[in-house]
Motif scaffolding. Structure first.
Motif: not given
Length: 976
Positions: A468-479, A408-410, A239-244
């Motif tokens: 090896a970032g499988g422990g994170l959801d894709p959006w949190t990892f990408a951010l 995520a781009a902006v 939820w944190t990454s999506l709010m960002v």
């Protein structure tokens, strides 16, 4: 239930035509157009944020991410809650400096030719898939209603219609800088349509599917897994990454920036939007769980994203189905129109500078026409690229995923954005380095996996697996990867590089934590037409005149102003206005090239002093201690200067006016605000020429100067002093101007009275002098008839003529003496000294004593420069004074000697001399040692004043051999 494609197409066209009508009415009708500045209309226009993703895709996102879909709303709420610290400063900056896009904002702050193009290209890459998503949503929603494959013809027609709308109401006017009230009203209307459509289908679903709130409660009680499925993703994180992402999208997406700042008509409306817009988004998002559960309860087979359309079809309601379709069409069209306009601005400014800005032979092409057509081409090109992406995205499922990738781009602009607001030390190198790292991280963490899953690039690298970032959801990892690298390199790049002067100034403007004491350079142009002619070399004659006149109107300046301070302000305003037209980088290039500053880098001391004074006056915090004492002393000295009864003008060595007090303003009719900062030679006539000539001359004083002004002739005393400023190694000038018109007039009246008194004294002598020749004439006339000899008759006639000439000489001398006036000093003429003294002696003897001898020495071939009648009065007064002090049979000696450029004349009598007690008061008006009724006390003061007017001197002393001696020094009438 299925609908015909023709019906769906017709409804879409009718709806878009209605939008045309609304926008057109707002543009044409002043009364209707005013509502664009209404706070509620402005708030609703921000609803462009809610695209087809919100309208359709939220249901699909709800299915996979549960209540995390609310983060897209909560992130925006957080951004708008920070309006006073986040959005308000940007709105002020954008309006003040005419910045029309995010690329303009970053190019203004991080001054580089690369900043604007890099921001524009990345924004295009990040947002074009989002435009394609809107086309995809409209086409797929039509397919749901028609039970047909996605109608590409409808998608193409929709795309073309949107391009036409964007051109008509975003690129229809000559100047693309003005606000588009029609666009604001139309987008606000679309927001209402979206909201109404969702609330209507939610209310109908509640009662048609569940039978009301009680039925919904029973269904949820019997299907607890439906509620659990929505809560579970929240516990899994992300939820944190999506709010960002949502926080960044709230003001960094091109469409949001455009509606928030560029199209803002009423700045105060932002206060309403700070809470009104989150409320609007809350109303849009609340029905989503209800629609999702209704679709599950009804057993719909359509994609989850299109449950609203499926429910309308299940209820066999064409009207409801078309309402939902129009709502989705409204969401998609609003996003495409505003985004396209914003990107077209950026593309026009940074990827294809107007052709008319290139130097050509002859007249340049019309700037506004080139901008207009260039913008239209960019609109068509962007929408065409979006349609191309639409064809590519047929193999990619999920509207929400594409939307989040654009978010995520902006979000990669966040470090630069906060650096702009909070860190004056940030540099363009740091910004570009950090942005490049963020773009790379965004592409390999989000885009390549999407292309790999769709089969477009099967071998695409998957950064999350490699790291090896499988422990994170894709959006949190990408951010974490992209924003983390972006922020670190932004900070390091800024710390390791030094900002240039333009970046320092821009940083101070964007982060106004303390007063800005920038050096103010002066433009080389001498007037407005010269600035206009220089700009015409690039912009063309008509655009240059239009831009200069618009800047003059903005500042309230007259076209004929020649004030250097006004010209500096005009240059700044032209640059800001061109920034809104062409972007800050190109505007700065044009202004620097054609409106050049002083090559010597001379600062405007007057402007700097004025700004410092203004900053001290506007200081919000009271000064204390020594600072307060110094400020009080400054105010005291300034008040003294302003209240002096003398005119005071201070100037720089270059002739720029830095001070102009109230007395001088009253005398000249020139306001201090119009004089300060202007070159003295550019002041209105006759003051500019007078002061410049005085500065250029070697004279330090000018006395009783005649000057013709608008208020009539004036007599002025001017005094000049040089002032050295040791700390700054500069010199300046102070000129004092004293209006002595009234005093000169009084002196003239006193002198005239003294002449009349002298004439009165001469009256008896005149009668005697005229009586003698008259008696001679009478005697000769009596003997004339008795003479027969022609020779004797001729001799008698000649004697009569001689006596007549003697009478005429006496009368003419008296008349000339009585009516003498002082001409201006520049009209003085050489006067023969011997003749002057002879006439003075003759007039003095008319009323004087006949026993006094006059001994003259050195007067022959001497001349003085002056007004003969006035000098005659001086000698009459001095000789009369000497005669009255002399004993019987005494002599009065008059001697003259040449001393350089002057003639020194002494008048020495044989009287008792001057008492020591009265010597210092001798030239005071009305002071006399004679008994009452025998003297006016004006003779010597009048003589002294006349000599002063002639640039000479008059002194009195007791001679060593006895008697009084007056020494008179006058400028010579002959060259050495």
């Amino acid at each position: 239930m299925t609908l015909s494609l023709g019906l769906v197409y017709a409804v879409g066209v009718i709806y878009l035509a209605a939008l045309f009508a609304i926008a057109f009415a707002a543009e044409r009708s002043r009364a209707f157009g005013r509502i664009a500045g209404n706070a509620w209309v402005y708030t609703l226009s921000l609803g462009v944020y809610a695209t087809s993703w919100t309208f359709y895709g939220n249901l699909g996102f709800l299915e996979t991410h549960g209540y995390l879909y609310l983060t897209i709303y909560l992130g925006v709420t957080l951004a708008f809650a920070a309006t006073p610290f986040l959005l308000r400063p940007i709105l002020v900056l954008v309006r003040e400096h005419q910045l029309t896009s995010l690329a303009d904002l970053f190019a203004f702050r991080y001054r580089s030719r690369l900043t604007g193009p890099v921001v524009t290209l990345f924004m295009l890459a990040g947002v074009l898939p989002y435009i394609a998503l809107q086309i995809k949503a409209v086409a797929e929603s039509a397919a749901v209603l028609t039970a047909d494959t996605p109608p590409h013809l409808l998608a193409l027609t929709f795309t073309a219609t949107i391009a036409l709308f964007a051109i008509l109401f975003g690129a229809r006017h000559i100047s693309p800088r003005e606000k588009h009230s029609g666009l604001v009203v139309a987008i606000a209307f679309e927001s209402v349509v979206k909201l109404v459509a969702l609330l209507v289908i939610a209310a109908i679903a509640l009662f048609a599917v569940f039978g009301g709130l009680g039925g919904l409660d029973r269904w949820l009680a019997s299907h607890p897994e439906a509620v659990t499925a929505l809560y579970q993703p929240v516990f899994d994180g992300g939820w944190t990454s999506l709010m960002v992402l949502a926080f960044a999208a709230a003001f960094l997406l091109p469409r949001q920036f455009h509606m928030l700042f560029t199209e803002n008509i009423n700045p105060e409306a932002l206060n309403r939007a700070a809470w009104g817009f989150p409320l609007f988004l809350l109303l849009l998002n609340l029905p989503m769980p209800l629609l999702y559960w209704a679709g599950q309860a009804a057993g719909l087979t359509e994609q989850t994203s299109y449950y609203a359309l499926g429910l309308a079809s299940r209820l066999e309601s064409p009207t409801l189905a078309l309402l939902i379709f129009v709502g989705g069409l409204s969401a998609a069209s609003a996003m495409m129109i505003v985004t396209t306009l914003a990107l077209a601005n950026m593309g026009m400014n940074y990827l294809s500078p107007p052709a008319s800005l290139r130097e050509r032979q002859g007249m340049p092409a019309n700037l506004y026409r080139n901008l207009l057509w260039g913008r239209r081409i960019w609109i068509v090109l962007i929408i065409a690229l979006g349609y191309g992406f639409y064809g590519l995205l047929q193999v990619i499922e999920g509207l929400a995923q594409l939307g989040l990738i654009s978010f995520a781009a902006v979000a990669q602009f966040l470090p630069g954005f906060f650096g702009l607001l909070l860190w004056p030390r940030a540099t363009r190198n740091g910004f570009l380095l950090g942005l490049a790292a963020g773009i790379t991280g965004w592409f390999f963490s989000l885009v390549t996996p999407l292309l790999g899953n769709a089969g477009i690039w099967p071998q695409a690298p998957r950064l999350q697996e490699l790291a090896a970032g499988g422990g994170l959801d894709p959006w949190t990892f990408a951010l974490t990867v992209s924003l983390g690298a972006n922020t670190v390199l932004f900070i390091l790049g800024s710390l390791l590089s030094r900002p240039n002067q333009q970046e320092v100034e821009a940083g101070q403007v964007c982060c106004p934590r303390e007063p800005i004491y920038a050096t103010i350079d002066l433009p080389l142009a001498r007037d407005v037409p010269e600035m206009e002619a220089e700009l015409a070399n690039t912009l063309g004659s008509m655009p240059a005149r239009h831009e200069v006149q618009r800047a003059l109107d903005d500042l309230g300046l007259p076209r004929h102003t020649r004030s250097r301070r006004d010209l500096q302000r005009l240059r700044e305003r032209i640059e800001r206005n061109l920034s809104g037209l062409l972007g800050p980088v190109l505007a700065r290039m044009i202004v620097d090239q054609h409106l050049r500053l002083d090559a010597a880098g001379r600062s405007s001391l007057g402007e700097s002093l004025r700004r410092i004074e203004q900053q001290l006056e506007d200081a919000r915090l009271p000064l204390t201690g020594l600072a307060a004492e110094l400020d009080a002393l400054r105010r005291f000295h300034r008040q003294i200067l302003h209240e002096l009864p003398l005119g005071v003008c201070s100037l720089t060595p270059g002739g720029e006016v830095t001070g102009w007090n109230h007395a001088l303003a009253e005398l000249t009719g020139i306001r201090p605000g119009a004089a300060v900062g202007q070159l003295v030679e550019r002041l209105e006539r006759p003051w500019g020429g007078l002061l410049q000539a005085f500065l250029d001359s070697d004279d330090r004083q000018l006395y009783k100067l005649n000057l013709e002004t608008r208020r009539g002739p004036r007599r002025l005393n001017l005094h000049k002093s040089t002032v050295a400023v040791t700390a700054g190694h500069r010199e300046g000038y102070v000129i004092l101007i004293e209006d002595v018109t009234a005093r000169v007039q009084l002196e003239s009246e006193v002198a005239h009275g003294d002449r009349l008194a002298s004439i009165g004294r001469f009256a008896a002598g005149v009668a005697h002098e005229i009586g003698n020749p008259l008696a001679g004439i009478a005697s000769l006339a009596q003997t004339l008839p008795l003479e027969d000899d022609p020779g004797e008759i001729r001799d008698i006639a000649e004697d009569i003529i001689g006596q007549t000439r003697r009478i005429n000489t006496i009368v003419q001398s008296l008349v000339a003496f009585a009516h003498s006036d002082t001409p201006p000093r520049n009209r003085f003429e050489p006067v023969d000294l011997a003749a002057l003294v002879d006439e003075a002696i003759r007039l003095t003897r008319l009323a004087g004593r006949k026993d006094i001898r006059y001994e003259l020495d050195g007067l022959a071939e001497q001349s003085v420069l002056g007004a003969r009648p006035k000098l005659l009065q001086v000698f009459i007064n001095l000789l009369t004074n000497a005669e009255q002090a002399s004993p019987a049979g005494a002599a009065i000696r008059v001697r003259a000697r040449r001393t350089g450029a002057a003639v020194r004349i002494t008048i020495h009598d044989e009287g008792p001399g001057i008492a020591a007690a009265t010597l210092d008061r001798l030239f005071e008006p009305f002071f006399t040692t004679k008994p009452a009724g025998r003297g006016t006390g004006l003779g010597l003061p009048v003589a002294y004043s006349i000599v002063q007017d002639h640039g000479g001197s008059l002194t009195a002393m007791n001679a060593a051999e006895g008697g009084a001696q007056f020494t008179l020094t006058l400028p010579t009438g002959r060259q050495a």
